[in-house]
Design a protein around this motif. Structure first.
Motif, mmCIF file in Angstrom:
data_model
loop_
_atom_site.group_PDB
_atom_site.id
_atom_site.type_symbol
_atom_site.label_atom_id
_atom_site.label_comp_id
_atom_site.label_asym_id
_atom_site.label_seq_id
_atom_site.Cartn_x
_atom_site.Cartn_y
_atom_site.Cartn_z
ATOM 1 N N SER A 298 29.639 10.633 0.494
ATOM 2 C CA SER A 298 28.045 9.897 0.833
ATOM 3 C C SER A 298 27.101 10.856 1.864
ATOM 4 O O SER A 298 26.247 11.354 1.253
ATOM 5 N N SER A 342 26.664 4.405 2.797
ATOM 6 C CA SER A 342 28.451 3.987 2.627
ATOM 7 C C SER A 342 28.154 3.780 1.362
ATOM 8 O O SER A 342 27.062 2.326 1.043
ATOM 9 N N SER A 344 31.304 1.742 0.283
ATOM 10 C CA SER A 344 31.564 0.339 1.136
ATOM 11 C C SER A 344 30.558 -0.207 1.776
ATOM 12 O O SER A 344 30.792 -1.041 2.294
ATOM 13 N N THR A 347 33.109 1.663 5.790
ATOM 14 C CA THR A 347 33.056 3.036 6.444
ATOM 15 C C THR A 347 33.617 3.449 7.909
ATOM 16 O O THR A 347 32.553 3.318 8.461
ATOM 17 N N GLU A 483 40.283 16.389 -4.718
ATOM 18 C CA GLU A 483 40.923 15.065 -4.042
ATOM 19 C C GLU A 483 41.647 14.497 -4.701
ATOM 20 O O GLU A 483 43.108 13.724 -4.986
#
Ligand code: M6R
Length: 603
Positions: A298, A342, A344, A347, A483
């Motif tokens: 983000s 974001s 979600s 965060t 990642e």
């Protein structure tokens, strides 16, 4: 971080808990457990590792019940062992509790409780909570939970069951997400909506300080002062199929392919939503500085917006890492607009940075994907991305959807400040409407990117370089690779390479260079020459055939030609697919990479 599920009703609780946990596994996956109320009392099953291990252990134990709570853990305090896995029980074994968050004063509480004779079985911060419930329990579980959590400092979402309360789950929230719902004869709760999508579409999102009681067919809520509150359920627009892989090998692969839809839906919903109303009191002509605050992917979307907005608005625009912004004492006030971004909306670093900015008088706008999330509730105005449910821990479709939303928002701000004419606005929007089609075209390059991944998946290090708008995309490309494949990858502004990273380049070092005719092409070619001179391997992702690039690069991925504003929609899917295939060929856990959690609710 960590996922919680609770169920009470006529169905087999263990099945609902296990299926819910497997849908929440993206929140943490180092150990998991359930507590079930059986005819023999409360029974625990806990396992180290993934939910699949827990499923087998529950089957082996042959337990069944109609009331239970479950948990999937992302370790903070204590190793991922069976003893540290949740649920935790009190000294009598009659109370079980699951927790998501961190109890900051756990040491003092533990010392106090031990002095009063409580016996601890784990190294977790969580266990103090269940002993506190035990101390305060006088027959009323809601009251005991309320008093227990009142002693806790930190973040929590908890769910508690008691062997003497066969039809009741009590939950409390402070800083960590929790949703609850009831339907005739049943009650549910979970950390996040996906766990419950097969059973319900409308949920109550608990607020900080609230306590809830879930019983068959009933949901009761009390505010932080203990006053009853009518829980208003909110419909969520996601359907249960969005939690399936639909023939793809991984959720990440599916979500990469869902980008044309995610971008189109986000662009379509744009200014028709009532988000503008929240900012209607704001005199945009007075705004002197815009801060875009976010974490991880983000944050890369925020950087893209910085590059798009600053020349458009003629204002200083800064993308800020939320965990730094929060503590660096930024100069904020009514003339600084803060845009928190974001997926979600939960965060903790972003949420706290946004809350701090609001407290200092800055107008707050949120760009989030999850309806009803904490950040959405915190902000004066919300612009939703319409990416749908994203399950892969690596953000993909939510990134391009964020860029679509931010591109539109930039246009809206420019129009509101008089920096764009109506005609310019119309043209810019028309240009943006080409984005979904461009993403589709890039997705056709899948086999080419798979072949490239085949050549490179054994290399231990990568450098990603880009300039201008391609710089944040280089950062994002490197983040995706590291990642999910655990390959060390660094993203750099191409012009910065000569100030340090060039020392890394040696014969055989892969360097991914992002090249566009719209972003300083001659300078990028010069940077490529610098890599070439040191015998690095050049992988060029280019949106225009250029003889010099062709001559310098060892491998070229030719992307569709677009325009500066549309660059994120061509380069991003290609970099995502490359990272995906590298990770798949390496055999890593693509959807749930080690040590990560989809939603980071601890600092
Ligand atoms: O939900 P958020 O967008 O606030 O999450 C921010 C980061 O944790 C997230 O983007 C993370 O970096 C992803 N693993 C990236 O793929």
């Amino acid at each position: 971080m960590c996922g919680i599920v609770g169920y009470v009703g006529p169905q087999k609780a263990e099945e609902i808990l296990l299926s819910g946990l497997s849908r929440l596994e993206y929140r943490g996956y180092d150990s998991a457990g359930v507590a079930l109320l059986t005819p023999d009392g409360l029974r625990l099953v806990r396992q180290v590792g993934k939910i699949a291990n827990l499923v087998q252990a529950v089957q082996r134990a042959g337990l069944t019940g109609h009331l239970g709570i479950g948990h999937t853990r992302w370790a903070t305090h204590g190793l991922p062992t069976e003893e540290n896995a949740h649920p935790h029980t009190d000294c009598t074994g009659r109370i079980a509790l699951v927790h998501n968050g961190i109890i900051e004063n756990h040491r003092e509480l533990r010392a106090e409780l031990v002095a009063r004779g409580h016996r601890f079985q784990s190294q977790t911060d969580t266990e103090v909570l269940v002993h506190l419930v035990e101390e305060h329990y006088r027959g009323d579980l809601v009251e005991a939970v309320r008093r227990a959590v009142a002693r806790a400092v930190g973040a929590y979402a908890v769910a508690v069951v008691h062997a003497d309360h066969p039809e009741e789950i009590v939950a409390a929230r402070q800083g960590s997400p929790l949703v609850a719902t009831a339907r005739p004869a049943e009650g549910f709760l979970a950390s996040d909506v996906p766990a419950l999508l097969p059973y319900a579409r409308a949920f109550y999102f608990l607020e900080d300080g609230e306590v809830a009681q879930v019983r068959p067919g009933s949901l009761r809520v009390w505010d932080r002062h203990g006053r009853p509150k009518e829980p208003v359920l909110r419909e969520v627009p996601w359907d249960p199929l969005s939690a399936e892989k639909a023939g793809f090998r991984h959720f990440m692969e599916k979500e990469i392919h869902e980008q044309p839809r995610a971008v189109a839906d986000t662009l379509r919903s744009e200014l028709s939503t009532p988000w503008e109303e929240g900012l209607s009191g704001l005199d945009l002509s007075r705004v002197e500085h815009i801060y875009l605050v976010a974490c991880g992917t983000s944050y890369h979307a925020a950087l893209v917006a910085e590059y798009l907005w600053e020349p458009l608005l003629g204002l200083p625009v800064s993308a800020e890492i939320a965990s730094e912004f929060r503590y660096k004492n930024p100069a904020l006030g009514p003339t600084t607009l803060v845009v928190a971004i974001s997926q979600s909306g939960e965060t903790i670093d972003t949420l706290m940075a946004a809350r701090g900015a609001k407290e200092r008088g800055a107008p707050l706008l949120a760009v989030v994907n999850v309806v009803g999330s904490a950040l959405a509730r915190e902000a004066q105005a919300v612009l939703y991305t319409r990416a749908g449910l994203e399950i892969g821990v690596a953000a993909t479709k939510t990134f391009t959807a964020q860029i679509a939303a931010l591109a539109l928002l930039g246009l809206w701000l420019a129009r509101a400040r008089g920096a764009l004419t109506e005609e310019e606005l119309r043209q810019a929007k028309e240009e943006l409407s080409r984005a979904p089609r461009l993403v589709e075209e890039v997705l056709q390059l899948g086999p080419r990117l798979e072949a490239l991944a085949q050549k490179f998946y054994t290399y231990p290090n990568f450098l990603y370089l880009g300039r201008g708008l391609l710089y944040p995309l280089a950062l994002e490309g490197a983040l995706k690779l590291k990642e999910i494949s655990y390959i060390h990858a660094e993203g750099y502004a191409a012009g910065e390479m000569k100030h340090g990273p060039i020392a890394l380049i040696h014969e055989g070092m892969p360097v991914v260079v992002l090249y566009s005719a719209d972003e300083l092409p001659e300078k990028v070619v010069a940077n490529m020459q610098e890599v070439r001179a040191r015998r690095g391997i050049l992988l060029a992702f280019a949106d225009a055939p250029d003889p010099e690039v062709e001559e310098l690069a060892d491998h070229i991925v030719l992307l569709p030609r677009s325009s500066r504003r549309l660059l994120p929609f061509t380069f991003t899917p290609a970099l995502q697919l490359f990272a995906y295939h590298v990770a798949r060929l390496k055999g890593t856990d693509v959807d749930q990479p080690r040590n990560l959690a989809k939603t980071v609710t601890v600092e």
